[in-house]
Design a protein around this motif. Structure first.
Motif, PDB file in Angstrom:
ATOM      1  N   ILE A   1      33.673  39.503  72.374  1.00 38.99           N
ATOM      2  CA  ILE A   1      34.926  39.958  71.765  1.00 38.99           C
ATOM      3  C   ILE A   1      34.991  39.404  70.351  1.00 38.99           C
ATOM      4  O   ILE A   1      34.812  38.200  70.127  1.00 38.99           O
ATOM      5  CB  ILE A   1      36.130  39.507  72.611  1.00 38.99           C
ATOM      6  CG1 ILE A   1      36.070  40.203  73.982  1.00 38.99           C
ATOM      7  CG2 ILE A   1      37.443  39.809  71.893  1.00 38.99           C
ATOM      8  CD1 ILE A   1      37.085  39.696  74.976  1.00 38.99           C
ATOM      9  N   ARG A   2      35.249  40.271  69.388  1.00 36.13           N
ATOM     10  CA  ARG A   2      35.236  39.898  67.975  1.00 36.13           C
ATOM     11  C   ARG A   2      36.633  39.492  67.510  1.00 36.13           C
ATOM     12  O   ARG A   2      37.635  40.091  67.921  1.00 36.13           O
ATOM     13  CB  ARG A   2      34.711  41.071  67.133  1.00 36.13           C
ATOM     14  CG  ARG A   2      33.286  41.457  67.522  1.00 36.13           C
ATOM     15  CD  ARG A   2      32.931  42.882  67.129  1.00 36.13           C
ATOM     16  NE  ARG A   2      32.881  43.078  65.690  1.00 36.13           N
ATOM     17  CZ  ARG A   2      32.601  44.254  65.117  1.00 36.13           C
ATOM     18  NH1 ARG A   2      32.363  45.329  65.876  1.00 36.13           N
ATOM     19  NH2 ARG A   2      32.573  44.359  63.804  1.00 36.13           N
ATOM     20  N   VAL A   3      36.694  38.492  66.636  1.00 35.68           N
ATOM     21  CA  VAL A   3      37.972  37.946  66.174  1.00 35.68           C
ATOM     22  C   VAL A   3      38.139  38.241  64.682  1.00 35.68           C
ATOM     23  O   VAL A   3      37.259  37.941  63.872  1.00 35.68           O
ATOM     24  CB  VAL A   3      38.048  36.429  66.423  1.00 35.68           C
ATOM     25  CG1 VAL A   3      39.361  35.858  65.881  1.00 35.68           C
ATOM     26  CG2 VAL A   3      37.901  36.126  67.910  1.00 35.68           C
ATOM     27  N   PHE A   4      39.300  38.795  64.333  1.00 34.70           N
ATOM     28  CA  PHE A   4      39.642  39.112  62.950  1.00 34.70           C
ATOM     29  C   PHE A   4      40.951  38.408  62.603  1.00 34.70           C
ATOM     30  O   PHE A   4      41.853  38.320  63.436  1.00 34.70           O
ATOM     31  CB  PHE A   4      39.825  40.622  62.768  1.00 34.70           C
ATOM     32  CG  PHE A   4      38.588  41.431  63.058  1.00 34.70           C
ATOM     33  CD1 PHE A   4      37.789  41.910  62.028  1.00 34.70           C
ATOM     34  CD2 PHE A   4      38.225  41.710  64.371  1.00 34.70           C
ATOM     35  CE1 PHE A   4      36.644  42.657  62.301  1.00 34.70           C
ATOM     36  CE2 PHE A   4      37.076  42.454  64.652  1.00 34.70           C
ATOM     37  CZ  PHE A   4      36.288  42.929  63.620  1.00 34.70           C
ATOM     38  N   GLU A   5      41.048  37.917  61.359  1.00 33.91           N
ATOM     39  CA  GLU A   5      42.288  37.253  60.966  1.00 33.91           C
ATOM     40  C   GLU A   5      42.729  37.724  59.585  1.00 33.91           C
ATOM     41  O   GLU A   5      41.939  38.241  58.796  1.00 33.91           O
ATOM     42  CB  GLU A   5      42.144  35.739  60.994  1.00 33.91           C
ATOM     43  CG  GLU A   5      41.283  35.166  59.897  1.00 33.91           C
ATOM     44  CD  GLU A   5      41.294  33.634  59.863  1.00 33.91           C
ATOM     45  OE1 GLU A   5      41.702  33.018  60.869  1.00 33.91           O
ATOM     46  OE2 GLU A   5      40.896  33.070  58.825  1.00 33.91           O
ATOM     47  N   THR A   6      44.021  37.512  59.312  1.00 33.92           N
ATOM     48  CA  THR A   6      44.588  37.880  58.019  1.00 33.92           C
ATOM     49  C   THR A   6      45.474  36.739  57.521  1.00 33.92           C
ATOM     50  O   THR A   6      45.857  35.852  58.294  1.00 33.92           O
ATOM     51  CB  THR A   6      45.400  39.179  58.126  1.00 33.92           C
ATOM     52  OG1 THR A   6      45.867  39.558  56.812  1.00 33.92           O
ATOM     53  CG2 THR A   6      46.594  39.032  59.051  1.00 33.92           C
TER      54      THR A   6
ATOM     55  N   ALA B   1      37.038  48.148  63.396  1.00 29.34           N
ATOM     56  CA  ALA B   1      36.723  47.008  62.534  1.00 29.34           C
ATOM     57  C   ALA B   1      36.747  47.404  61.065  1.00 29.34           C
ATOM     58  O   ALA B   1      37.194  46.633  60.207  1.00 29.34           O
ATOM     59  CB  ALA B   1      35.364  46.433  62.911  1.00 29.34           C
ATOM     60  N   THR B   2      36.283  48.594  60.768  1.00 26.22           N
ATOM     61  CA  THR B   2      36.296  49.072  59.379  1.00 26.22           C
ATOM     62  C   THR B   2      37.713  49.204  58.852  1.00 26.22           C
ATOM     63  O   THR B   2      38.008  48.817  57.715  1.00 26.22           O
ATOM     64  CB  THR B   2      35.553  50.416  59.272  1.00 26.22           C
ATOM     65  OG1 THR B   2      34.180  50.226  59.619  1.00 26.22           O
ATOM     66  CG2 THR B   2      35.635  50.979  57.864  1.00 26.22           C
ATOM     67  N   ILE B   3      38.615  49.734  59.670  1.00 26.78           N
ATOM     68  CA  ILE B   3      40.017  49.839  59.260  1.00 26.78           C
ATOM     69  C   ILE B   3      40.608  48.448  59.041  1.00 26.78           C
ATOM     70  O   ILE B   3      41.291  48.188  58.043  1.00 26.78           O
ATOM     71  CB  ILE B   3      40.836  50.618  60.308  1.00 26.78           C
ATOM     72  CG1 ILE B   3      40.407  52.094  60.353  1.00 26.78           C
ATOM     73  CG2 ILE B   3      42.335  50.506  60.016  1.00 26.78           C
ATOM     74  CD1 ILE B   3      40.710  52.877  59.094  1.00 26.78           C
ATOM     75  N   LEU B   4      40.339  47.532  59.971  1.00 27.56           N
ATOM     76  CA  LEU B   4      40.880  46.186  59.845  1.00 27.56           C
ATOM     77  C   LEU B   4      40.399  45.499  58.566  1.00 27.56           C
ATOM     78  O   LEU B   4      41.195  44.880  57.846  1.00 27.56           O
ATOM     79  CB  LEU B   4      40.495  45.342  61.063  1.00 27.56           C
ATOM     80  CG  LEU B   4      41.178  45.698  62.391  1.00 27.56           C
ATOM     81  CD1 LEU B   4      40.538  44.910  63.540  1.00 27.56           C
ATOM     82  CD2 LEU B   4      42.678  45.413  62.335  1.00 27.56           C
ATOM     83  N   THR B   5      39.107  45.609  58.267  1.00 26.34           N
ATOM     84  CA  THR B   5      38.552  44.864  57.144  1.00 26.34           C
ATOM     85  C   THR B   5      38.635  45.617  55.818  1.00 26.34           C
ATOM     86  O   THR B   5      39.018  45.035  54.796  1.00 26.34           O
ATOM     87  CB  THR B   5      37.085  44.491  57.418  1.00 26.34           C
ATOM     88  OG1 THR B   5      36.321  45.683  57.675  1.00 26.34           O
ATOM     89  CG2 THR B   5      36.984  43.564  58.625  1.00 26.34           C
TER      90      THR B   5
END
Length: 325
Positions: A199-204, A174-178
């Motif tokens: 399950i956590r959701v990340f978007e860009t 998560a740290t790399i993603l954000t």
């Protein structure tokens, strides 16, 4: 140095042990178009097949390296554990469920656990795939299904959807993603595995189905042992070569081990591994797949980047012929 947000998922590359059956499944069952038949540029003795929408628009490519002697995948953690494919709406999922039943494709029931209608299924090698409905989607636009596909265009796959990562230590991913890649954590949904965390959701970028990573924690599993039916890497969209070079500098300044700039001819790339060991790629939207074949004949011949053309005879001699006309 100002970096533009990543635009979404660019492509997903997986492993098959049988190019002939792979081609049959992804074109005749899933109705994708083979837009490029080429070789793995790091090992030119094996095919690299690109399936996509009508012209291989960025964000629509599901690709396969053929490794004929690839063993069984032992599913586990620190892996890309599911690849989604977008369809227009919920009605399309009902079409696909019926199609899978008729063609004896291993599949589950339609579900809404992610907050969208989805249909999980497996290919002939156990590749973990999910059809996801764009009925309520308002993010990155999809592509355009090929009108010569065996699947009606209104139900065809329009691109790649959310990619699920299963890891033992989600916080470092998560740290790399954000902090490194500029994703935003936007929500979560219940895990289908009893006793596991949400399950956590990340978007860009513009967000939506074409720009999400779903991060699943599972420390009970052993590390996945990849083989046929596993995923090799996921790539994210970068606007152009100039922007990609900024990302190279960005990772170097952060002292994150990476490949540096890599010429792939159809796009330009940068590779690095996040801390749980999953391979990430950043890839430019262009130049695309029509530099060496015209639109009407994409994927019909063995295409080689110019820097491999003088090796064509020896490369072709190592490959089992694959008829894609």
């Amino acid at each position: 140095m100002q970096l533009k947000p990543l635009k979404g998922i660019h492509h997903v590359s997986a492993i098959t042990a049988n190019a002939k059956e792979n081609y049959k499944f992804y074109t005749q069952v899933l109705g994708l178009r083979l837009v490029k038949k080429t070789v793995n540029q790091d090992d030119t003795s094996v095919y690299h097949l690109f399936y996509a929408d009508e012209r291989g628009n960025p964000g629509t490519d599901l690709t396969f390296f053929e490794i004929p002697h690839a063993g069984q995948t032992y599913q586990g953690t620190n892996s890309i554990s599911a690849t989604s494919l977008r369809v227009a709406n919920d009605e399309a999922l009902r079409y696909w469920k019926k199609r899978f039943e008729e063609l004896d494709v291993d599949h589950d029931d339609i579900s809404n656990e992610t907050g969208r209608a989805t249909l999980s299924f497996r290919d002939f090698e156990g590749q973990r795939l999910v059809l996801v409905s764009d009925e309520t989607n308002s993010g990155v636009a999809g592509g355009k299904p090929w009108d010569k596909s065996p699947v009606p265009t209104e139900h065809g796959v329009v691109g790649l959807g959310p990619v699920k990562l299963t890891v033992a230590q989600p916080d470092i991913t998560a740290t790399i993603l954000t902090q490194v890649m500029g994703f935003t954590e936007v929500g979560s949904y219940a895990s289908p595995v009893e006793g596991q965390k949400d399950i956590r959701v990340f978007e860009t970028g513009e967000g939506g189905t074409g720009a999400e990573i779903h991060l699943e924690e599972n420390s009970d599993l052993e590390r996945e042992r990849p083989g046929r039916g596993s995923v090799h890497h996921v790539a994210f969209r970068v606007e152009n070569e100039e922007e990609l070079k900024k990302w190279v500098t960005h990772l170097q300044e952060l002292r994150l081990p990476n490949s540096g700039f890599v010429e792939r001819y159809y796009f330009r790339s940068l590779y690095f591994r996040e801390p749980n060991g999953i391979l990430f790629e950043l890839a430019t939207d262009g130049p695309g797949f029509e530099g060496d074949e015209d639109f009407d004949h994409l994927g019909e011949r063995l295409s080689l980047p110019p820097y491999f053309e003088d090796q064509r005879e020896s490369i072709e001699a190592k490959l089992v012929p694959l008829n894609t006309k």
